[in-house]
Design a protein around this motif. Structure first.
Motif, PDB file in Angstrom:
ATOM      1  N   ALA A 327       0.885  -1.251   0.008  1.00 24.63           N
ATOM      2  CA  ALA A 327      -0.014   0.018  -0.055  1.00 24.63           C
ATOM      3  C   ALA A 327       1.061   1.270  -0.078  1.00 24.63           C
ATOM      4  O   ALA A 327       1.972   1.323   0.415  1.00 24.63           O
ATOM      5  CB  ALA A 327      -0.859  -0.205   1.228  1.00 24.63           C
ATOM      6  N   SER A 328       0.426   2.293  -0.584  1.00 16.48           N
ATOM      7  CA  SER A 328       0.982   3.741  -0.371  1.00 16.48           C
ATOM      8  C   SER A 328       0.084   4.695  -0.717  1.00 16.48           C
ATOM      9  O   SER A 328      -0.876   4.751  -1.231  1.00 16.48           O
ATOM     10  CB  SER A 328       1.964   3.658  -2.005  1.00 16.48           C
ATOM     11  N   PHE A 329       0.260   5.748   0.444  1.00 20.96           N
ATOM     12  CA  PHE A 329      -0.564   7.144   0.603  1.00 20.96           C
ATOM     13  C   PHE A 329      -0.256   7.986  -0.530  1.00 20.96           C
ATOM     14  O   PHE A 329       0.978   7.912  -0.712  1.00 20.96           O
ATOM     15  CB  PHE A 329      -0.784   7.549   1.818  1.00 20.96           C
ATOM     16  N   ASN A 330      -1.364   8.632  -0.951  1.00 20.91           N
ATOM     17  CA  ASN A 330      -0.480  10.010  -1.828  1.00 20.91           C
ATOM     18  C   ASN A 330      -0.278  10.996  -0.553  1.00 20.91           C
ATOM     19  O   ASN A 330      -0.372  10.862   0.764  1.00 20.91           O
ATOM     20  CB  ASN A 330      -1.496  10.603  -2.594  1.00 20.91           C
ATOM     21  N   GLN A 331       0.189  12.326  -0.943  1.00 19.52           N
ATOM     22  CA  GLN A 331       0.749  13.081   0.134  1.00 19.52           C
ATOM     23  C   GLN A 331      -0.155  13.753   0.779  1.00 19.52           C
ATOM     24  O   GLN A 331       0.045  13.974   2.134  1.00 19.52           O
ATOM     25  CB  GLN A 331       1.758  14.191  -0.672  1.00 19.52           C
ATOM     26  N   LYS A 332      -1.274  13.989   0.226  1.00 19.18           N
ATOM     27  CA  LYS A 332      -2.410  14.701   1.163  1.00 19.18           C
ATOM     28  C   LYS A 332      -3.301  13.527   1.988  1.00 19.18           C
ATOM     29  O   LYS A 332      -3.896  13.932   2.803  1.00 19.18           O
ATOM     30  CB  LYS A 332      -3.431  14.983   0.095  1.00 19.18           C
TER      31      LYS A 332
END
Length: 500
Positions: A327-332
């Motif tokens: 999993a990866s979040f975006n910056q916001k």
């Protein structure tokens, strides 16, 4: 090397058919290894494909539809600047971590430290022989963490394979002191239930918390009993890492049945992995959030109390996701990209038979506030180039490329290569750059390709399973602003706030 300016020309019609504390690790130079890694620590490397599949692969190369064997191709906005072949550690290359001018590369046989002060000419600083797949790796301050997810005779770096059915067998986390990069010292080990396939750091000033992901329990495994529906949380004091210990095992999938409350898998959900733990977790400490890829489930949870993570939302995709991998979040922190490792990284899934929605990324928006936040599916992304049926290819490890106002990441696809793609519009992701090599073989499925591809301080670094350590540079107006964002340390699963 071949430069391809128009990736659309690549689309084709293939594929229808000792004790741990104080122990000094075995430190190696360019000389011979002091121990022979066990075959059980490495992935299977070769498997014959059918005559028709082999013929298709050769025909695709002859027709220019796929690169030739070992041929390098890339978009015009990516430049390969260095490759360092594997050396003493002959096993499978795995994950990467970064600190200052150093890159740390995991390998099923141990780990290697590179000096990347000149990215165009990386230098090997040290190689440490310590067999135990996968040797997932991360760093924090003077400490390096290494996951062991193969059953070993003991916790030393001289251990041998031993059946998990034996109570004396060991799997778990190893901790090294890397204050001297040329002479890492093995200082601690913590055994964890079902080993440590991957791990994630939640660093604090005095301590480092380690979330240990593992799975696949069995009633015949004394140290890996079902239901295995949570994660091990280890607390490591920075000044006394030898005191590292498990402080909690939070249950992430509570349920009344013997298997907990995760995805039951088949036959209820055919082709979907049964959830018996997590494969990988990414934390976003600046937002007290974490996203877990847990076999048959994707989860969002709060880490305000790092010893007691709390589930916010749980989702499944029983149509197109076989194995929730990372999993990866975006910056916001209003989106999560989950990956589906269809075929476990050893199959050819980047073909017409598999299609664009399986073995792909799933993009989810995070909507709502606080504990009422929900994961809402928006779209899938998969590389737009078919690969030969002798190439293992599926979505794998990647990281954000820090550009304000944009959601862009670089990602590994095993023998599908490296893809740079944008998901600013969650519903319309698009690729903007790529790099890949042709198949390792045209007659057999040989495991290879990029395991991890991460952006760090102006360059893309990739750990190729077979070909070694790659360095690439992207030159594109959409990603150029990222060159000004500098980090002192990067463990991708401990996602930084790039603009804080």
């Amino acid at each position: 090397m071949t430069l391809l300016n128009n990736h659309r020309t690549r689309c084709r019609r293939l594929g229808v058919a000792a004790t741990a504390a104080g122990l000094l690790a075995a430190l190696l130079t360019a000389g011979p290894a002091v121990a022979t890694p066990d075959p059980g620590d490495s992935q299977a490397t070769s498997q014959k494909v059918s005559k028709s599949e082999a013929a298709e692969a050769r025909a695709a190369i002859a027709n220019g539809e796929t690169p030739g064997q070992d041929e390098i191709v890339h978009s015009e906005n990516i430049e390969p600047v260095a490759n360092i072949p594997k050396d003493t550690l002959a096993g499978t290359n795995s994950d990467l971590a970064f600190q200052g001018k150093y890159a740390f590369a995991g390998n099923y046989d141990g780990f290697r430290i590179f000096d990347i002060s000149n990215p165009k000419s990386p230098k090997t600083v040290s190689q440490v022989l310590c067999p135990g797949s996968q040797n997932d790796i991360s760093v924090s301050g003077d400490l390096l963490f290494l996951s062991t997810d193969s059953s070993r005779s003991d916790n030393s770096c001289n251990s041998t394979t031993q059946p998990a059915t034996e109570k004396s067998s060991w799997e778990g986390m190893k901790v090294f002191d890397i204050s001297d990069k040329r002479n890492p010292k093995y200082v601690a080990a913590v055994e964890t239930a079902c080993g440590s396939h991957t791990h994630t750091l939640v660093p604090e000033r005095k301590n480092v918390y380690v979330y240990v992901s593992s799975y696949s329990p069995s009633a015949s495994f004394p140290d890996c009993q079902p239901p295995h529906d949570g994660i091990s949380v280890i607390k490591v004091p920075r000044k006394a890492p030898q005191k590292a210990k498990i402080v909690n095992f939070p249950v992430l999938f509570p349920g009344s049945g013997p298997d907990g409350g995760g995805n039951p898998g088949g036959p209820t959900n055919p082709g979907v992995s049964k959830t018996t733990g997590c494969h990988d977790i990414t934390v976003l400490p600046s937002k007290d959030l974490a996203a877990g890829a847990c076999m048959g489930d994707g989860i969002l949870f709060s880490i305000k109390d790092p010893e007691n993570p709390k589930i916010i939302d749980q989702v499944q995709d029983n149509v197109n996701f076989a194995f929730w991998h990372s999993a990866s979040f975006n910056q916001k922190a209003n989106k999560v990209v989950f990956t589906d490792e269809l075929g476990g990284g050893g199959a050819a899934t980047c073909n017409a038979a598999t299609g664009p929605n399986r073995g792909a990324d799933g993009i989810y928006d995070i909507v709502g506030k606080g504990d009422k936040r929900k994961l809402v599916f928006k779209s899938y992304f998969k590389i737009p180039r078919y690969q030969a049926d002798t190439e293992n290819c599926v979505a794998h490890n990647g990281s954000l490329i820090p550009v304000k106002g944009k959601d862009i990441m670089v990602q590994a696809w095993y023998q599908g290569g490296i893809s740079v793609w944008e998901f600013t519009n969650s519903s319309k992701p698009k690729e903007i750059a790529y790099f890949e090599r042709g198949p390792l073989s045209t007659t057999s499925m040989v495991t290879g390709g990029s395991w991890s591809a991460y952006y760090y301080n102006g360059y893309i670094y990739s750990n190729d399973i077979a070909k070694g350590f790659d360095v690439l540079k992207i030159n594109d107006r959409r990603t150029d602003p990222a060159k000004w964002e500098r980090l002192r340390e990067l463990n991708v699963q401990t996602q930084p706030d790039y603009f804080d």
